[in-house]
Motif scaffolding. Structure first.
Motif, short mmCIF file in Angstrom:
data_model
loop_
_atom_site.label_atom_id
_atom_site.label_comp_id
_atom_site.label_asym_id
_atom_site.label_seq_id
_atom_site.Cartn_x
_atom_site.Cartn_y
_atom_site.Cartn_z
N ILE A 58 -5.07 -8.43 1.21
CA ILE A 58 -5.09 -7.38 0.58
C ILE A 58 -3.98 -7.12 -0.28
O ILE A 58 -3.92 -6.27 -1.42
CB ILE A 58 -5.22 -5.92 1.47
CG1 ILE A 58 -6.51 -5.97 2.24
CG2 ILE A 58 -4.78 -4.80 0.58
CD1 ILE A 58 -6.55 -5.00 3.07
N HIS A 59 -2.82 -7.62 0.25
CA HIS A 59 -1.25 -7.58 -0.53
C HIS A 59 -1.67 -8.00 -2.17
O HIS A 59 -1.14 -7.29 -2.91
CB HIS A 59 -0.38 -8.55 0.34
CG HIS A 59 1.11 -8.09 -0.39
ND1 HIS A 59 1.52 -8.90 -1.15
CD2 HIS A 59 1.91 -7.11 -0.18
CE1 HIS A 59 2.66 -8.44 -1.64
NE2 HIS A 59 2.91 -7.38 -1.03
N PRO A 60 -1.91 -9.27 -2.50
CA PRO A 60 -2.09 -9.43 -4.01
C PRO A 60 -3.01 -8.64 -4.89
O PRO A 60 -2.77 -8.58 -5.67
CB PRO A 60 -2.65 -10.88 -3.83
CG PRO A 60 -3.27 -11.14 -2.57
CD PRO A 60 -2.88 -10.24 -1.68
N ILE A 61 -4.12 -8.07 -3.94
CA ILE A 61 -4.84 -7.19 -4.99
C ILE A 61 -3.99 -5.78 -5.04
O ILE A 61 -4.06 -5.25 -6.25
CB ILE A 61 -6.20 -6.81 -4.01
CG1 ILE A 61 -6.87 -8.27 -3.87
CG2 ILE A 61 -7.04 -6.00 -4.80
CD1 ILE A 61 -8.14 -7.87 -2.82
N VAL A 62 -3.34 -5.23 -3.93
CA VAL A 62 -2.59 -3.87 -4.35
C VAL A 62 -1.63 -4.21 -5.20
O VAL A 62 -1.34 -3.20 -5.94
CB VAL A 62 -2.10 -3.71 -3.03
CG1 VAL A 62 -1.32 -2.55 -3.08
CG2 VAL A 62 -3.12 -3.26 -1.99
N ASN A 63 -1.03 -5.43 -5.37
CA ASN A 63 0.01 -5.59 -6.21
C ASN A 63 -0.46 -5.39 -7.76
O ASN A 63 0.44 -5.40 -8.41
CB ASN A 63 0.67 -7.13 -6.07
CG ASN A 63 1.59 -7.08 -4.86
OD1 ASN A 63 2.06 -5.78 -4.35
ND2 ASN A 63 2.22 -8.19 -4.45
N LYS A 64 -1.65 -5.69 -8.04
CA LYS A 64 -2.18 -5.49 -9.40
C LYS A 64 -2.66 -4.43 -9.49
O LYS A 64 -3.09 -3.85 -10.77
CB LYS A 64 -3.37 -6.53 -9.49
CG LYS A 64 -3.09 -8.06 -9.18
CD LYS A 64 -4.16 -8.96 -9.41
CE LYS A 64 -3.98 -10.52 -9.36
NZ LYS A 64 -5.13 -11.22 -9.25
N LEU A 65 -2.57 -3.40 -8.75
CA LEU A 65 -2.83 -1.87 -8.82
C LEU A 65 -1.44 -1.19 -9.02
O LEU A 65 -1.59 0.06 -8.65
CB LEU A 65 -3.69 -1.44 -7.70
CG LEU A 65 -5.08 -2.15 -7.47
CD1 LEU A 65 -5.45 -2.03 -6.41
CD2 LEU A 65 -5.80 -1.35 -8.67
N GLN A 66 -0.47 -1.63 -9.73
CA GLN A 66 0.81 -0.87 -9.62
C GLN A 66 0.68 0.38 -10.69
O GLN A 66 1.59 1.35 -10.41
CB GLN A 66 1.76 -1.74 -10.11
CG GLN A 66 2.24 -2.99 -9.39
CD GLN A 66 2.69 -2.61 -8.28
OE1 GLN A 66 3.71 -1.80 -8.05
NE2 GLN A 66 2.19 -3.44 -7.09
N ASP A 67 -0.40 0.41 -11.56
CA ASP A 67 -0.52 1.81 -12.24
C ASP A 67 -1.54 2.69 -11.48
O ASP A 67 -1.66 3.72 -12.11
CB ASP A 67 -1.13 1.43 -13.57
CG ASP A 67 -0.19 0.52 -14.43
OD1 ASP A 67 0.98 0.58 -14.35
OD2 ASP A 67 -0.87 -0.17 -15.37
N THR A 68 -1.82 2.44 -10.42
CA THR A 68 -2.66 3.32 -9.60
C THR A 68 -2.01 3.90 -8.39
O THR A 68 -1.38 2.86 -7.54
CB THR A 68 -4.20 2.81 -9.30
OG1 THR A 68 -4.70 2.26 -10.51
CG2 THR A 68 -4.75 3.59 -8.68
N LEU A 69 -1.97 5.12 -8.00
CA LEU A 69 -1.59 5.40 -6.77
C LEU A 69 -2.55 5.58 -5.76
O LEU A 69 -3.61 5.98 -5.69
CB LEU A 69 -0.97 6.90 -6.71
CG LEU A 69 -0.67 7.39 -5.55
CD1 LEU A 69 0.64 6.93 -4.82
CD2 LEU A 69 -0.30 9.10 -5.48
N ILE A 70 -2.44 4.66 -4.74
CA ILE A 70 -3.54 4.40 -3.57
C ILE A 70 -2.87 5.14 -2.36
O ILE A 70 -1.74 5.18 -1.90
CB ILE A 70 -3.47 3.06 -2.97
CG1 ILE A 70 -3.78 2.11 -4.12
CG2 ILE A 70 -4.30 2.88 -1.94
CD1 ILE A 70 -3.90 0.64 -3.85
N VAL A 71 -3.85 6.51 -1.77
CA VAL A 71 -3.48 7.19 -0.69
C VAL A 71 -4.47 6.84 0.26
O VAL A 71 -5.53 6.68 0.18
CB VAL A 71 -3.88 8.75 -1.16
CG1 VAL A 71 -3.36 9.39 0.16
CG2 VAL A 71 -2.92 9.20 -2.53
N ALA A 72 -3.80 6.42 1.44
CA ALA A 72 -4.67 5.77 2.55
C ALA A 72 -4.35 6.33 3.88
O ALA A 72 -3.13 6.70 4.01
CB ALA A 72 -4.56 4.12 2.48
N ALA A 73 -5.23 6.03 4.74
CA ALA A 73 -5.08 6.67 5.78
C ALA A 73 -4.55 5.78 6.97
O ALA A 73 -4.64 4.53 7.06
CB ALA A 73 -6.46 7.21 6.55
N ALA A 74 -3.60 6.38 7.98
CA ALA A 74 -3.19 5.59 8.95
C ALA A 74 -4.22 5.49 10.18
O ALA A 74 -5.10 6.06 9.99
CB ALA A 74 -1.86 6.21 9.56
#
Length: 202
Positions: free
Chosen positions: A108-124
Motif C-alpha cells: 500500500i505504501h508506494p500507492i499512497v505515496n502517489k496520492l500526495q494531492d489527495t487527503l485519505i481519511v481512514a478508519a483505525a
C-alpha cells in the motif's frame, strides 16, 4: 471518493432521501451474515453528513467497490481501488476499511505515496491492531474516543498506533435507522466516523 464494500441502492435510498447521482465502480457480492453491506452503511452516513454540512450540492461522490468474486471485500480490489484514485486526483478519499500486516503495508505504501494531492481519511481497527492505510503518516487515521465526555475531536501528537484523530460523535438519524431496520449497531465503530470526518473537512 469512497472506497468500501458494494452498495445496495434500494436500501441506500430508504436511508437517505434524495440520493444524488453517484458514479459507482461496482462489483457484485454476496452478503454474508449481514442484512446490509458495510459500503451501504458508510455511504449513507457520508451523504447524511454532507447534507448536515450543507455541501451535498457542492461535491461529486464516486464509489469504488472492493467486493468481487462473491466476497464482500478482497485485498486485490482494495489495492485496485487505491491505484484507480492516483490519476483521478480526488480531493478526499473516505476509507472505512483497511488491512493488517507489514506485508500489506509494503504493497500500500508506494500507492499512497502517489496520492500526495489527495487527503485519505481512514478508519483505525476496532480491535486495536495497526491498520493500513490508517496508520500511515500521510493518512489521517480516525478512531473513536473511549471517554464519553471527550471533545468532539482530539488530535494526538506522535501517536504510537499512527492514528492522529480521536472523535466523539453522537449517533446520527441514519445510524439509528440502520439499527432499527437491520439490527446493526454502529455506535463505537471506527468505520462510521470516517465519512462524518470527511464531510466536515469538505
Amino acid at each position: 471518493c469512497i472506497i468500501d464494500e458494494y452498495i445496495e441502492m434500494d436500501k441506500l435510498k430508504k436511508l437517505v432521501p434524495d440520493v444524488p447521482t453517484i458514479k459507482t465502480i461496482q462489483k457484485e457480492a454476496v452478503l454474508i451474515n449481514q442484512e446490509i453491506s458495510h459500503g451501504t452503511i458508510c455511504l449513507a452516513i457520508l451523504l447524511e453528513s454532507l447534507k448536515k454540512c450543507a455541501v451535498i450540492d457542492k461535491v461529486s461522490v464516486e464509489h469504488f467497490s472492493v467486493s468481487e468474486n462473491g466476497n464482500p471485500r478482497t485485498y486485490a480490489a482494495l489495492l485496485n481501488a487505491l491505484r484507480y484514485c492516483i490519476n483521478k486526483r480526488f480531493n478526499i478519499i473516505s476509507m472505512s476499511i483497511g488491512v493488517f500486516g507489514r506485508i500489506c503495508a509494503q504493497d500500500i505504501h508506494p500507492i499512497v505515496n502517489k496520492l500526495q494531492d489527495t487527503l485519505i481519511v481512514a478508519a483505525a481497527s476496532n480491535i486495536c491492531r495497526i491498520t493500513y492505510p490508517a496508520s500511515m503518516p500521510t493518512v489521517l487515521g480516525v478512531k473513536s474516543a473511549t471517554d464519553p465526555l471527550a471533545p468532539r475531536f482530539s488530535v494526538v501528537d506522535a501517536p504510537p498506533d499512527g492514528i492522529e484523530l480521536v472523535a466523539n460523535i453522537p449517533d446520527t438519524s441514519v445510524m439509528k435507522a440502520i439499527h432499527e431496520r437491520y439490527d446493526v449497531t454502529c455506535s463505537g465503530s471506527n468505520s462510521i466516523l470516517v465519512p462524518q470526518v470527511s464531510a466536515e473537512i469538505i
